[in-house]
Write an enzyme that holds these catalytic residues in place. Structure first.
Site, mmCIF file in Angstrom:
data_model
loop_
_atom_site.group_PDB
_atom_site.id
_atom_site.type_symbol
_atom_site.label_atom_id
_atom_site.label_comp_id
_atom_site.label_asym_id
_atom_site.label_seq_id
_atom_site.Cartn_x
_atom_site.Cartn_y
_atom_site.Cartn_z
ATOM 1 N N GLY A 78 0.772 -1.232 0.000
ATOM 2 C CA GLY A 78 0.000 0.000 0.000
ATOM 3 C C GLY A 78 0.799 1.274 0.000
ATOM 4 O O GLY A 78 0.223 2.362 0.122
ATOM 5 N N HIS A 137 -12.900 -3.407 30.861
ATOM 6 C CA HIS A 137 -11.701 -3.810 30.124
ATOM 7 C C HIS A 137 -11.106 -2.630 29.347
ATOM 8 O O HIS A 137 -9.901 -2.353 29.441
ATOM 9 C CB HIS A 137 -12.070 -4.950 29.165
ATOM 10 C CG HIS A 137 -10.911 -5.503 28.402
ATOM 11 N ND1 HIS A 137 -10.222 -6.620 28.793
ATOM 12 C CD2 HIS A 137 -10.310 -5.079 27.260
ATOM 13 C CE1 HIS A 137 -9.252 -6.868 27.928
ATOM 14 N NE2 HIS A 137 -9.287 -5.937 26.980
ATOM 15 N N GLU A 138 -11.943 -1.924 28.600
ATOM 16 C CA GLU A 138 -11.446 -0.788 27.820
ATOM 17 C C GLU A 138 -11.021 0.356 28.738
ATOM 18 O O GLU A 138 -10.046 1.061 28.452
ATOM 19 C CB GLU A 138 -12.523 -0.308 26.833
ATOM 20 C CG GLU A 138 -12.914 -1.337 25.793
ATOM 21 C CD GLU A 138 -11.745 -1.796 24.946
ATOM 22 O OE1 GLU A 138 -10.800 -1.010 24.734
ATOM 23 O OE2 GLU A 138 -11.759 -2.966 24.516
#
Length: 624
Positions: free
Chosen positions: A222, A442-443
């Protein structure tokens, strides 16, 4: 198409003949004797091949009601001329005797004559000729390009060795020019010098300079290697041959080398010209000892032919080879030496300024609102390649059209970035309240750990809306630099383990939600120990192989004892990082819980929301 027409006509003939046989009605000998012969209606009998007797009715008798079911002619609307009935016999002698006995009481004028005929079946001839016809069709199929690997007009089994290269002739303008290539200024300079040499070789040759044989473009996917080659085709003003390395590889031995010879032969006829081979690692992979045990290797013979063409006796052919690959480390050393590929151009992922230029190219066809700023978009896409940026611009336009907007605004670009990074948003995914709460903590653990780590990246946004395979995600803004210290590696591992640490603190047990985090942390720890020499036990030692030969080997470059040391060191790094993450979350437990509850309520929090809960972030490199 010829064989299709032949089958079509054969079916029509079969239908015609089958229709003809169905028009004749089968009767028995008894019916013929009592109903037709006794009534004097029989005109004549034809014995066909001694097994079938066809009966013809007199014209004057066809008017009787008994024969009203006899088929009529399509045009005249009169009964067909016959045969009208038939019956089968076992023996001609027996039939002849029966007919004589039956006609003893019949007037002489009503007696019928018998004719014996031999008739050949067209179906039998068709069966006999079928194998020959199939063989002819097979060769037509082969010669007209129906064989695998011979697609294209005029292709056949006899021109396997011809090159499949697409040729852009001189004077034919390509749609892509250097104006469409942004962020590759150094590479464009190198390529532009090549084009200048082709257009005006005199000023170089008068100084004794020689035309370079080959230019190799190496870089991650890319980064614009193929796009740069397309721009060369548009700017060069000389014939341009373009093909992929996989087009040399076929199931037949020797085809690749033959196509390589044919390619260079055609190119020499149109010199000066450029040959572009995309994904050259398909045929240019390094040759090793393991290949010596193979009886034949098609790729190796193709590579040998390429080496001979690049540096044969014809040193001044005027043909320049431009090649591109993602894996420059696995190419054969003989291919990379001066005299073959003289120049190696390494394309890296674009930096901030280069991303701005790339965004500037791809947003030109878009109708933008006033709140879209290229600098802001470039700052929020670190590590993105040119292809990623092009995808973001296209996704933003699609999102705006889906929302029935007249212009593409900033929010559309933000949603496009989120989709490219995290995947498609899946609001319909069913998540229980307990799972949502666990994902939120968790986040929140990731964000809280990174917020209070000195060398961690600052958070941009955190979400617990499922995207792709993940149930939640956090977006960070990493600083762009070339060197990563041990502290930065360690803090990155702490950030990755912050989610699992938060689950343990909040719920007393961990879950499978940290799979992706554990994978990243483990890979980073092994890179620290094996490649970068950043461990305490194995100091100043690296097992990294820049040639790529280690990947092809079945043996490890270190002993079993060293492998045990590596595993122990990695486990120690992971344990230390996890303990540090637990310590940070314990020190800021209340803020962690507040952040998690805010995530449960809003689902998406931006940096300003996080800063309102966790306070101002101070670190060595970032201050908010």
């Amino acid at each position: 198409m010829t064989w299709i027409y032949m089958i079509f006509f054969a079916v029509l003939i079969w239908l015609w003949f089958s229709k003809g046989t169905e028009a004749v009605k089968e009767i028995t000998w008894k019916q013929f004797e009592t109903e037709i012969l006794a009534a004097g209606d029989a005109a004549r009998l034809d014995v066909i091949n001694n097994v079938r007797v066809e009966v013809y009715i007199r014209e004057e008798s066809l008017e009787k009601s008994v024969y009203k079911n006899i088929p009529k002619d399509v045009f005249s609307k009169k009964p067909v001329k016959g045969p009208h009935y038939y019956f089968n016999i076992g023996s001609v002698e027996v039939f002849h005797a029966q007919l004589q006995n039956a006609q003893e009481n019949v007037p002489v004028a009503a007696q019928v004559s018998v004719t014996y005929k031999t008739r050949e079946s067209w179906w039998q001839h068709f069966i006999l000729l079928l194998p020959i016809g199939l063989l002819i069709l097979f060769w037509i199929f082969i010669l007209r390009g129906g064989f695998p690997g011979t697609k294209g007009k005029g292709s056949s089994v006899f021109n396997f060795g011809q090159s499949r290269a697409r040729v852009l002739e001189k004077g034919t303008k390509s749609k892509v020019t250097f104006n469409d290539v942004a962020g590759l200024e150094e590479a464009k300079e190198e390529i532009h010098e090549l084009i200048t040499f082709l257009k005006s070789p005199g000023k170089y040759r008068q100084l004794g300079a020689k035309m370079p044989k080959g230019i190799l473009l190496v870089g991650p996917p890319g980064t614009g290697k193929t796009l740069l080659a397309k721009a060369v085709a548009g700017e060069a003003g000389v014939p341009f041959f373009s093909l992929s390395g996989s087009e040399f590889v076929e199931m037949f031995v020797g085809v690749g080398a033959a196509r390589m010879r044919d390619l260079f032969q055609k190119a020499k006829m149109k010199a000066p010209c450029i040959i572009f081979i995309d994904e050259i690692d398909t045929i240019g992979r390094a040759r090793g000892k393991l290949q010596a045990f193979q009886t034949n290797d098609e790729r190796e013979s193709t590579l040998n032919q390429l080496l001979a063409e690049l540096d044969g006796f014809d040193t001044d052919t005027g043909v320049i080879v431009l090649a591109a690959t993602n894996r420059g480390d696995i190419l054969d050393p003989a291919l990379l030496r001066p005299g073959r590929f003289d120049r190696h151009i390494h394309l890296e992922l674009p930096n901030l300024k280069e991303r701005e230029a790339i965004f500037g190219v791809h947003i030109k066809p878009l109708r933008l609102s006033d709140d879209v700023h290229v600098a802001s978009l470039a700052a929020q896409t670190p590590g993105f390649s040119g292809a990623d940026i092009a995808n973001i611009c296209n996704e933003a336009a699609l999102i705006a059209a889906r929302r029935e907007k007249q212009q593409v605004d900033k929010q559309d670009f933000m949603d496009a970035i989120d989709r490219v990074v995290g995947g498609l948003e899946k609001k319909s995914k069913i998540i229980t309240p307990e799972e949502k709460r666990r994902v939120a903590y968790h986040e929140a653990g990731h964000v809280t750990a990174s917020w209070f780590l000195e060398h961690a990246h600052p958070v941009l946004k955190v979400s617990i809306i499922p995207r792709g395979k993940s149930l939640g995600a956090a977006w960070y803004l990493p600083e762009e630099h070339q060197i990563i210290t041990r502290s930065e590696f360690f803090d990155a591992i702490c950030t990755a383990l912050g989610g699992r640490a938060a689950e343990e603190l909040a719920f007393g047990e961990v879950s499978s939600n940290a799979l992706d985090d554990l994978e990243k942390a483990t890979k980073q720890a092994y890179n620290m120990v094996i490649n970068y020499g950043l461990s305490d036990t194995l100091r100043n030692i690296s097992f990294y192989d820049s040639t790529g030969r280690t990947e092809q080997s079945i043996y490890k470059p270190y002993s079993e004892k060293t492998a045990q040391k590596i595993d122990d060191e990695v486990q120690e790094i992971i344990d230390d990082a996890y303990e540090k993450a637990i310590g940070i979350l314990l020190d800021h437990r209340e803020q962690l819980y507040n952040l998690a509850e805010a995530l449960i309520k809003k689902e998406v929090l931006h940096r300003t929301d996080v800063e309102a809960i966790l306070g101002n972030r101070k670190s060595k490199n970032h201050t908010f």
